[in-house]
Design an enzyme around this catalytic site. Sequence first.
Site, mmCIF file in Angstrom:
data_model
loop_
_atom_site.group_PDB
_atom_site.id
_atom_site.type_symbol
_atom_site.label_atom_id
_atom_site.label_comp_id
_atom_site.label_asym_id
_atom_site.label_seq_id
_atom_site.Cartn_x
_atom_site.Cartn_y
_atom_site.Cartn_z
ATOM 1 N N ASP A 73 18.542 118.736 -38.022
ATOM 2 C CA ASP A 73 18.022 117.490 -37.473
ATOM 3 C C ASP A 73 19.153 116.679 -36.840
ATOM 4 O OD1 ASP A 73 15.605 118.246 -38.529
ATOM 5 O OD2 ASP A 73 15.627 116.797 -40.172
ATOM 6 N N ARG A 74 18.795 115.890 -35.859
ATOM 7 C CA ARG A 74 19.806 115.121 -35.125
ATOM 8 C C ARG A 74 20.711 114.268 -36.036
ATOM 9 N NH1 ARG A 74 19.314 112.324 -29.193
ATOM 10 N NH2 ARG A 74 21.557 112.002 -29.033
#
Length: 241
Positions: A73-74
Amino acid sequence: MSKTVIKYINHEVTDSDILYEDNHLIAVNKRAGDIVQVDDTGDESLDDKVKKYIAKKYNKPNGAFLGVVHRLDRPVSGVILFAKTSKALERINSMFKGREMHKTYYAVVRNRPQPESGNLVHWLLKNPQKNVTKAHDHEVNGSQRSELNYKLVGELNGYYLIEVDPITGRPHQIRVQLSTLGCPIVGDNKYGYPRGSLRKSISLHARKLQFIHPIKKEPVVIVAPVPKDGFWEKFEGMMDS
């Protein structure tokens, strides 16, 4: 009162970001905030930055092949592996599907997990419009079974460090499953932490990746140092290296 917004800072990939490299594979210590593949933000993706790094390092004017085999995830930091050849990509993809890649994460939370160690099984259903995943105790239409093991490994100034070994690899899995346990990850206001991080990061780090090399058939262990942000370093001594 105006809200402080931290703009994404684009860093190119350099030698210091590389955790492992051979003719077939390359592993990078991803910064929180980097996107692995292009999305609608228009920000440069990590796979494009790694391609540029390889092309520059090996003088490949026509660019370099790079295969994405998994994602983070970012707002998550840590080890991410790419394939440098189509042969390695095919075999690594098969190993991920066969659960032959052992991943270890660390998360920092404010609530002591009860119990302090255990196995969590949920059925996760993602809302792609809102990019939010919901955990269910039983199977619902469209959901995916998700499983992880966790254990409390230490406490520091009211923060708790949890080691997580995901058995499945679902979108936002660790974030939503720990939140369901009553332990939202520090900075993760999407999943229940009271406030977000100004750095657009959450306190979840992909620490280690262990597998048998798909070509050389030798054991590989890749460990990602924690971000040097004044917070994570305090916990690194508690981690398995």
